[in-house]
Design an enzyme around this catalytic site. Structure first.
Site, mmCIF file in Angstrom:
data_model
loop_
_atom_site.group_PDB
_atom_site.id
_atom_site.type_symbol
_atom_site.label_atom_id
_atom_site.label_comp_id
_atom_site.label_asym_id
_atom_site.label_seq_id
_atom_site.Cartn_x
_atom_site.Cartn_y
_atom_site.Cartn_z
ATOM 1 N N GLU A 118 0.812 -1.223 0.000
ATOM 2 C CA GLU A 118 0.000 0.000 0.000
ATOM 3 C C GLU A 118 0.842 1.268 0.000
ATOM 4 O O GLU A 118 0.501 2.249 -0.671
ATOM 5 C CB GLU A 118 -0.944 0.008 1.206
ATOM 6 C CG GLU A 118 -2.156 -0.890 1.062
ATOM 7 C CD GLU A 118 -1.855 -2.355 1.294
ATOM 8 O OE1 GLU A 118 -2.740 -3.190 1.049
ATOM 9 O OE2 GLU A 118 -0.712 -2.657 1.727
ATOM 10 N N HIS A 156 -10.339 -5.638 10.052
ATOM 11 C CA HIS A 156 -11.084 -5.370 8.829
ATOM 12 C C HIS A 156 -12.346 -4.553 9.108
ATOM 13 O O HIS A 156 -13.227 -4.470 8.252
ATOM 14 C CB HIS A 156 -11.460 -6.674 8.131
ATOM 15 C CG HIS A 156 -10.293 -7.394 7.526
ATOM 16 N ND1 HIS A 156 -9.338 -8.014 8.280
ATOM 17 C CD2 HIS A 156 -9.929 -7.576 6.232
ATOM 18 C CE1 HIS A 156 -8.435 -8.564 7.482
ATOM 19 N NE2 HIS A 156 -8.766 -8.310 6.232
#
Length: 387
Positions: free
Chosen positions: A123, A192
């Site tokens: 990322e 998450h």
């Protein structure tokens, strides 16, 4: 549904630059030959002429129907990529897999691998690459497979994306969109179920919006792509399958304007994203009990639309904020501070804020529900405010 607002508004505050101007939905006739050439055969693995625009294959053209949010987001992406060859997408599995929630499904076949770029699981690297591409004149959309993963790119988002326009003395613009799924889903576990609004809100130069319906998902996506400012677009994992009829004609939603969801007289309820639906569920119960709540989806998390919010407070004199963000340092805390600073004299009761618990989101479904604001809590809070 509120009418689409003009995109001529600008981001107010330090480091702001002029917002995007509307473009025609139709490609100029002079480009038709290049369009036809670009549409022949698959574009996979090759460069396409800068001014070429891909044509949607017949199999990709859908009949008019109720569109889920991911289809509305994809439609916005396709329209902008057709009309502007500098728009590109990058992220993990955004290409031939179509993204973790299928927002980019079919785009690699339509526009080629260089405009819909599959990246490694890194990322910080591909977010930095997107920011660099924006500095050189492209309009990248960086997708985080899950918004929680973008914490790995926090340095790039903070020190580069948000500040380069200012630290370069205005020499660089950063027209990049950072988007992806987030929020508390259905037993996705703590890592998450992140809500990163509170992490990003303090970054100077960064604009933040949260979509809540298919209509505003598409409109905000298009506006974010056209903006000259870096924009973080928050999408909720539980709203991708929400369906709504999308207009055939082109439209965009202003990035800085809140949406009046339900006019009322007794109390102003400010909310956004998934909590909009918890609030509207509670509103039905409140109406049956004789209350008349005014519900506003703030949509713009930074900056706040204090004009719309203020007008409502001047009418109701009571405020309830409902969010899924964490209570400590969340969007609700910033919004409450802004209301106190600007509309203190219009308040007849203390501002109440319902937020998620300051705990990691549990995996167990019942415990997960206990950490998030539920409609019954909203009803009880309104009854307390209106006593």
């Amino acid at each position: 549904m509120a009418a689409a607002a003009s995109s001529s508004c600008t981001l107010r505050g330090v480091g702001a630059v002029a917002s995007a101007k509307p473009r025609s939905a139709a490609a100029p006739a002079a480009r038709s030959a290049r369009v036809a050439a670009a549409a022949k055969g698959p574009a996979r693995g090759r460069l396409v002429a800068r001014n070429a625009v891909a044509v949607t294959p017949r199999r990709m053209r859908r009949p008019r129907r109720l569109d889920p949010s991911q289809a509305a987001l994809r439609e916005g992406l396709i329209e902008e990529m057709k009309s502007d060859p500098t728009v590109c997408v990058m992220g993990e599995d955004v290409g031939h897999y179509g993204g973790s929630y299928k927002v980019t499904k079919g785009l690699a076949e339509m526009f080629g691998d260089l405009r819909v770029l599959d990246t490694p699981i890194a990322e910080n690297s591909f977010t930095g690459m997107g920011i660099g591409a924006a500095m050189k004149g492209l309009r990248p959309i960086v997708e985080g497979m899950n918004m929680g993963f973008l914490l790995l790119a926090y340095n790039q988002i903070s020190n580069n994306c948000g500040m380069l326009h200012y630290t370069s003395g205005g020499q660089f613009k950063i027209p990049v969109v950072i988007r992806g799924p987030g929020g508390v889903g259905r037993q996705l576990g703590a890592e998450h179920s992140q809500r990163l609004e509170s992490y990003f809100q303090s970054i100077p130069g960064l604009q933040m919006v949260a979509c809540s319906t298919p209509y505003n998902a598409k409109g905000l996506m298009k506006a974010a792509i056209r903006s000259e400012n870096p924009v973080v677009l928050f999408e909720h994992v539980l709203l991708y399958n929400l369906k709504e009829k999308i207009p055939d004609e082109e439209y965009i939603c202003c990035l800085e304007v809140a949406e009046m969801v339900r006019p009322g007289e007794h109390v102003t309820i400010l909310t956004y994203s998934r909590m909009r639906y918890h609030v509207m569920q509670a509103a039905k119960t409140l109406v049956n009990k004789g209350y008349d709540p005014e519900v506003i989806d703030i949509r713009s998390l930074k900056p706040f639309d204090l004009h719309t919010i203020g007008n409502s407070i001047k009418k109701t004199h009571r405020v309830l904020i409902v969010e899924e963000c964490m209570r400590t340092g969340g969007i609700g805390a910033s919004l409450r501070s802004a209301i106190i600073d600007n509309f203190w004299d219009y308040l007849d009761a203390p501002i109440m804020c319902l937020s998620s618990q300051d705990v990691p989101t549990p995996y167990a479904g019942t415990l997960e529900d206990a950490t998030v604001v539920q409609p019954a809590q909203i009803v009880a809070a309104v009854e307390q405010i209106c006593q």
